[in-house]
Design a protein around this motif. Structure first.
Motif, PDB file in Angstrom:
ATOM      1  N   CYS A  73      46.080  37.736  44.108  1.00  0.00           N
ATOM      2  CA  CYS A  73      44.429  37.869  43.791  1.00  0.00           C
ATOM      3  C   CYS A  73      44.592  37.275  43.815  1.00  0.00           C
ATOM      4  O   CYS A  73      44.532  36.036  42.566  1.00  0.00           O
ATOM      5  N   VAL A  74      42.916  36.807  43.637  1.00  0.00           N
ATOM      6  CA  VAL A  74      42.091  35.583  44.124  1.00  0.00           C
ATOM      7  C   VAL A  74      40.893  36.244  42.227  1.00  0.00           C
ATOM      8  O   VAL A  74      40.089  37.287  42.384  1.00  0.00           O
ATOM      9  N   LEU A  75      40.844  35.142  41.756  1.00  0.00           N
ATOM     10  CA  LEU A  75      39.396  36.056  40.966  1.00  0.00           C
ATOM     11  C   LEU A  75      38.737  34.486  40.882  1.00  0.00           C
ATOM     12  O   LEU A  75      39.133  33.184  40.364  1.00  0.00           O
ATOM     13  N   TYR A  76      37.214  34.501  41.433  1.00  0.00           N
ATOM     14  CA  TYR A  76      36.049  33.694  41.143  1.00  0.00           C
ATOM     15  C   TYR A  76      34.803  33.793  40.278  1.00  0.00           C
ATOM     16  O   TYR A  76      34.470  34.865  40.245  1.00  0.00           O
ATOM     17  N   HIS A  77      35.017  32.631  39.764  1.00  0.00           N
ATOM     18  CA  HIS A  77      34.141  32.741  38.709  1.00  0.00           C
ATOM     19  C   HIS A  77      32.837  32.731  38.987  1.00  0.00           C
ATOM     20  O   HIS A  77      32.644  31.196  40.008  1.00  0.00           O
ATOM     21  N   SER A 130      31.087  37.423  38.506  1.00  0.00           N
ATOM     22  CA  SER A 130      32.650  37.468  39.631  1.00  0.00           C
ATOM     23  C   SER A 130      32.260  37.192  40.111  1.00  0.00           C
ATOM     24  O   SER A 130      32.041  38.589  40.716  1.00  0.00           O
ATOM     25  N   TYR A 131      33.929  37.377  40.852  1.00  0.00           N
ATOM     26  CA  TYR A 131      34.300  37.638  42.724  1.00  0.00           C
ATOM     27  C   TYR A 131      35.437  38.196  42.537  1.00  0.00           C
ATOM     28  O   TYR A 131      36.438  36.759  41.800  1.00  0.00           O
ATOM     29  N   ASN A 132      35.690  39.385  42.720  1.00  0.00           N
ATOM     30  CA  ASN A 132      37.261  39.573  42.615  1.00  0.00           C
ATOM     31  C   ASN A 132      37.930  40.406  43.776  1.00  0.00           C
ATOM     32  O   ASN A 132      37.629  41.278  43.847  1.00  0.00           O
ATOM     33  N   THR A 133      39.091  39.653  44.269  1.00  0.00           N
ATOM     34  CA  THR A 133      39.399  40.182  45.072  1.00  0.00           C
ATOM     35  C   THR A 133      40.248  41.832  45.175  1.00  0.00           C
ATOM     36  O   THR A 133      40.448  42.502  46.163  1.00  0.00           O
ATOM     37  N   SER A 134      40.565  41.836  44.018  1.00  0.00           N
ATOM     38  CA  SER A 134      41.671  42.898  43.600  1.00  0.00           C
ATOM     39  C   SER A 134      40.981  43.878  43.589  1.00  0.00           C
ATOM     40  O   SER A 134      41.293  45.460  42.901  1.00  0.00           O
ATOM     41  N   SER A 135      39.644  44.026  42.680  1.00  0.00           N
ATOM     42  CA  SER A 135      38.561  45.457  42.508  1.00  0.00           C
ATOM     43  C   SER A 135      38.599  46.168  44.411  1.00  0.00           C
ATOM     44  O   SER A 135      38.583  45.602  45.417  1.00  0.00           O
ATOM     45  N   GLU A 139      33.680  44.514  44.014  1.00  0.00           N
ATOM     46  CA  GLU A 139      34.549  42.990  44.276  1.00  0.00           C
ATOM     47  C   GLU A 139      33.899  42.312  43.611  1.00  0.00           C
ATOM     48  O   GLU A 139      34.021  41.278  43.168  1.00  0.00           O
TER      49      GLU A 139
END
Length: 390
Positions: free
Chosen positions: A2-6, A24-29, A34
């Protein structure tokens, strides 16, 4: 993993640098969710929102073609092939068989083409011409009935003249089978009707020609042709020649009956409603037999053209058969070289012109004698000229 980008927006406001968090961009969504944006207005350089492609969207009727070796956001626009429209994704797809693209890049029903009374001025024009010629022939028929006891009508069998006039009237009326939208009945009888009618007409002309020759031979002393002079031979000849054409038509209708069809292959952008002849061989035989009768009639009339006949019957028949044969010889290449409703127009022209040729060459001169020069319409003139020729 899981990677989260702001996500931040870097900009310049009042000569000062600012960094604004915008999402944000969340790969787990879940798929498609995302990326999350806060809805705060972004600050773009020069206040212009950048585009994600280097090429503008293709206009209606065009599709995208990717440039080789360049990112997929860069493409060229190529016009869709004939009969296809473009959709929102920039690709083309073919219209159904009975539809065609319109100016709005939508599939619309193809126009239907035939000799229509409503949309084609040729159809009512031909109708008026046919009715007028039918009326003219009917008037000549009435003149011949009124003056049936005069020599110019009685010469060379008046019954054959009546049969020929009725056949010409029917030939003008059969033109209506070729007009309007083709249906099962019109397709079934349009070719066979005109073939039988013209066979009766040409058979009557052939019988008239033979009667001219026999009448001349019978004037010689001791001629055996005298016993053949009468109504039986010409009537039997007309019946026999016409029966053969009727037999050909009946066999055609029973084995390969013509029927209406819609042709979508002849023209890409319209539908042709036409008659399928069922058997091109049967149609060729019908025309061939009619042509054989015409050629024989022309040959016999040509041989008898110089016989002493005060009313020039053989000469008039020769000219009428020359016109008839010329029209139908020209009809064949013209019929083969045109398409769609033009094939029907060519056949209508051949029917009208050949019937008019027979009417004009054989009956108009006699009407002139009956109505304008009644002094020539006497038995004494006929006997005098015959003696002079002998």
């Amino acid at each position: 993993m899981c990677v989260l980008y702001h996500l931040y927006n870097y900009g310049v406001i009042n000569l000062g640098h600012v960094i604004i968090p915008i999402g944000s961009y969340n790969t787990s969504s879940p798929d498609g969710k995302e990326l999350f944006l806060t809805g705060i207005s972004l600050i773009w350089k020069y206040d212009e929102i950048p585009v994600s492609t280097c090429s503008e969207d293709c206009p209606l009727g065009y599709r995208r073609v990717m440039k080789k070796g360049i990112h997929r956001c860069c493409f060229e626009c190529v016009q869709c092939p004939e009969g296809e429209i473009s959709n929102e994704t920039g690709s083309c797809h073919k219209c159904p068989e009975d539809e065609w693209p319109n100016d709005n890049n939508k599939c619309a029903p193809k126009p239907v083409e035939f000799l229509s009374y409503m949309n084609d001025p040729v159809a009512p024009t031909v109708s008026v011409i046919s009715v007028l010629l039918f009326a003219k022939t009917s008037a000549i028929f009435c003149v011949f009935i009124v003056f049936r006891e005069t020599p110019v009508v009685k010469a060379n069998n008046q019954n054959l003249s009546f049969i020929l006039l009725v056949s010409i009237m029917l030939s003008f009326l059969c033109v209506f089978l070729f007009l309007g939208r083709p249906g099962p009945v019109s397709c079934m009888f349009r070719q066979t009707s005109f073939g039988i009618i013209f066979s009766v007409a040409v058979s009557a002309i052939l019988a008239k020609t033979i009667m001219v020759y026999m009448a001349f031979k019978a004037t010689k002393p001791g001629s055996f042709w005298r016993k053949y002079i009468g109504v039986k031979i010409p009537n039997c000849l007309v019946l026999l020649c016409s029966f053969i054409q009727v037999l050909i038509s009946v066999i055609w209708l029973l084995t390969a009956c013509p029927f209406p069809e819609t042709n979508t292959d002849l023209y890409p952008d319209k539908i042709i409603v036409q008659c399928n002849e069922g058997s091109s061989l049967a149609f060729s035989i019908l025309l061939g037999y009619m042509g054989l009768l015409a050629v024989v009639s022309f040959f016999v009339a040509f041989l008898a053209r110089n016989l002493p006949d005060s009313f020039n019957e053989a000469k008039y028949i020769t000219f009428s058969m020359l016109v008839f044969c010329s029209v139908w010889i020209a009809f064949i290449p013209a019929y083969m070289s045109v398409m769609g409703k033009n094939t029907v127009l060519v056949e209508i022209f051949a029917i009208i012109s050949s019937s008019l040729g027979i009417l004009g060459c054989i009956f108009i001169p006699k009407c002139y004698i009956i109505l304008v020069r009644p002094d020539l319409n006497s038995k004494s003139k006929l006997i005098k000229e015959t003696k002079t020729c002998q």
